[in-house]
Design a protein around this motif. Structure first.
Motif, PDB file in Angstrom:
ATOM      1  N   CYS A  77      45.404  44.789  32.130  1.00 50.89           N
ATOM      2  CA  CYS A  77      44.169  45.252  32.863  1.00 50.89           C
ATOM      3  C   CYS A  77      44.004  43.899  33.867  1.00 50.89           C
ATOM      4  CB  CYS A  77      42.652  45.071  31.958  1.00 50.89           C
ATOM      5  SG  CYS A  77      41.491  45.595  32.886  1.00 50.89           S
ATOM      6  N   ASN A 103      44.394  44.947  37.937  1.00 50.28           N
ATOM      7  CA  ASN A 103      43.381  44.361  38.865  1.00 50.28           C
ATOM      8  C   ASN A 103      43.968  43.556  40.002  1.00 50.28           C
ATOM      9  OD1 ASN A 103      40.839  44.072  40.000  1.00 50.28           O
ATOM     10  ND2 ASN A 103      40.019  43.650  38.167  1.00 50.28           N
ATOM     11  N   SER A 121      44.167  44.722  43.719  1.00 45.87           N
ATOM     12  CA  SER A 121      43.520  44.360  44.778  1.00 45.87           C
ATOM     13  C   SER A 121      44.044  43.334  45.723  1.00 45.87           C
ATOM     14  CB  SER A 121      42.288  43.376  43.935  1.00 45.87           C
ATOM     15  OG  SER A 121      42.792  42.597  43.113  1.00 45.87           O
ATOM     16  N   VAL A 150      40.417  37.294  40.671  1.00 47.19           N
ATOM     17  CA  VAL A 150      40.395  38.263  39.756  1.00 47.19           C
ATOM     18  C   VAL A 150      39.768  37.647  38.347  1.00 47.19           C
ATOM     19  CG1 VAL A 150      41.465  39.624  38.448  1.00 47.19           C
ATOM     20  CG2 VAL A 150      42.421  39.600  40.562  1.00 47.19           C
ATOM     21  N   CYS A 168      35.005  47.321  44.119  1.00 43.81           N
ATOM     22  CA  CYS A 168      34.780  45.913  43.695  1.00 43.81           C
ATOM     23  C   CYS A 168      34.684  44.949  44.794  1.00 43.81           C
ATOM     24  CB  CYS A 168      36.010  45.654  42.830  1.00 43.81           C
ATOM     25  SG  CYS A 168      35.818  43.843  42.231  1.00 43.81           S
ATOM     26  N   LEU A 191      43.464  51.524  36.758  1.00 45.85           N
ATOM     27  CA  LEU A 191      42.660  50.429  36.508  1.00 45.85           C
ATOM     28  C   LEU A 191      41.315  51.017  36.076  1.00 45.85           C
ATOM     29  CD1 LEU A 191      41.682  47.527  37.083  1.00 45.85           C
ATOM     30  CD2 LEU A 191      41.019  47.926  39.164  1.00 45.85           C
TER      31      LEU A 191
END
Length: 465
Positions: free
Chosen positions: A168, A172, A176, A183, A200, A229
């Motif tokens: 995870c 992420n 991103s 993060v 986000c 995600l």
């Protein structure tokens, strides 16, 4: 007389203000954390009587011996933290930060003695030289090497089966295109759901500590479970115990560790890569770079390079990666973020939706979801262990955002895992969660209410009706 005193006081205040504004606020916060560790180190030392004053605080200005011993302790701790017994993938940053903190708090408005200054210089240089030497022997001058997208997917697939929390976090970070530190600071209040995608937003970054250029990045559901995600975050919700629940997404389970969340995930990535090679899942040569040179930052670099293969303006990629702005951003109005269509393209590409990335004017992928009526009638407290912990009225922002994204994350998990284990071992935490143990019948009921993922014309973008 009073005029002279006033002038001296003004000069003193200006001198202190100059010192406190010589570093960014985030840097001073890090210095304070290190200084607190130094105080604890001195108090625990067998030589504490030589280092501390009558109030049990370090004697200022600092002496050389406690500084040398403290830097040595950090060096040894970093050596132990490295999975392979070297320091190269951790870099010299911690030593430099420790030196900066000791100078800042140990010598307020005073010159550092030449012999101690020489030690600080040598400690930083020797650490940096060790890193540089390892890079030279590996014949790779860049610390964080790029990887092919094929290898990125293989790492994510292996992590999903063997270390879901790391999977995870990596997913992420990659989607991103952010640094690990960014993060690790994400909270549930940073996420939102808009139409067909997750967003986000973090308000500050290393190159934008005032948060002037922040914008909401877009993340998309993917039918490829390794790249989804939304599903990974849903799994995290369903497997996080109430005692580990909190406003942060990634800090809660590792807040008590010695080296912090980023270093913890760095070590776990290193262990995962070695496990991949040991299991025969991949040959070390297939990575294309030395295994020891692969870091969290390698994955960000790889995602950045992968996006360059698609028709996305370089300035948009630069914004998503939160790189220092240039003149092109100043004139293009970067404070509003990249063009939403460009950011959506990057989000789809990194979610493995290349087949629908360039036809989004006509079609888009509706993620699995519940109707509004069905979502409002779900008994979340029965199937999400951390649900009650996140309903704290004192943190209204986290509660509202958390409850908004919750049905979409659950829908993604049901879509991928209700009818298939997707290669996960039987002892995976997901299959030990209430949804798969005590609430099996209710899970089937929810799955039957699920509206599955489909491609629809863009004119029909109204979800959850």
């Amino acid at each position: 007389m009073f005029g002279i005193i006033g002038i001296i006081e003004d000069a003193t205040q200006f001198e202190e203000a100059s010192r406190t504004h010589s570093y960014a606020e985030a840097t001073i916060t890090e210095f304070r954390r290190i200084w607190n560790r130094f105080i604890a180190f001195c108090r625990e030392s067998t030589l504490s009587s030589f280092f501390l004053d009558d109030e049990n605080n370090p004697i200022l200005p600092l002496q050389k011996l406690p500084c040398v011993l403290f830097i040595r302790t950090i060096t040894l701790a970093r050596l132990v933290a490295a999975v392979d017994g070297t320091l190269r993938y951790l870099g010299p940053g911690s030593i430099n930060n420790a030196v900066g903190a000791l100078k800042y708090y140990g010598f307020p408005n005073q010159a550092v003695p030449p012999d101690l200054l020489r030690f600080f210089h040598n400690a930083s240089k020797s650490q940096a030289r060790l890193v540089a030497r390892e890079r030279f022997f590996n014949r790779h001058p860049v610390q964080s090497q790029g990887l092919t997208w094929k290898n990125i997917k293989r790492i994510l697939a292996y992590a999903r089966r063997h270390d879901p929390d790391l999977h995870c976090f990596l997913l992420n970070l990659i989607q991103s295109v952010s640094r690990g530190e960014r993060v690790s600071n994400e909270g549930w209040a940073c996420f939102d759901w808009i139409e067909d995608h997750l967003t986000c937003m973090l308000h500050t970054s290393k190159c934008d500590q005032a948060g002037q250029y922040s914008y909401s990045k877009q993340f998309f559901f993917s039918n490829d479970v390794d790249l989804c995600l939304v599903t990974a975050l849903g799994k995290k919700l369903m497997t996080t115990s109430p005692e580990n629940a909190g406003p942060f997404v990634y800090k809660s389970n590792i807040r008590n560790t010695e080296c912090g969340p980023v270093q913890t995930f760095e070590r776990r990535l290193k262990a995962l890569l070695r496990s991949m090679v040991a299991s025969g899942d991949i040959l070390e040569d297939e990575f294309g770079v030395p295994l020891d040179s692969i870091t969290l930052h390698s994955l960000k670099r790889s995602a950045y390079r992968f996006l360059r293969n698609f028709p996305v303006p370089p300035s948009a990629i630069k914004s998503r990666a939160e790189h220092r702005s240039g003149m092109e951003h100043t004139y293009a109005g970067r404070d509003e973020g990249p063009n939403p269509n460009d950011d959506a393209t990057m989000g789809r590409v990194l979610a493995g939706l290349m087949h629908c990335t360039f036809c989004t004017d006509q079609f888009y992928l509706v993620p699995p979801h519940f109707s509004r009526n069905s979502a409002s009638m779900i008994y979340y407290e029965r199937i999400v262990p951390m649900f009650s912990s996140m309903q704290n009225p004192s943190n209204a922002s986290s509660k509202i955002r958390f409850n908004k994204i919750l049905p979409y994350l659950m829908a993604a998990v049901l879509h991928h895992y209700h009818c298939s284990d997707q290669g996960l071992p039987r002892l995976d935490k997901l299959f030990q969660s209430p949804m798969w143990t005590t609430q099996v019948i209710y899970r089937t009921h929810l799955y039957n209410q699920l509206q599955d993922a489909t491609f629809v014309p863009k004119m029909h973008r109204n979800l959850c009706t």
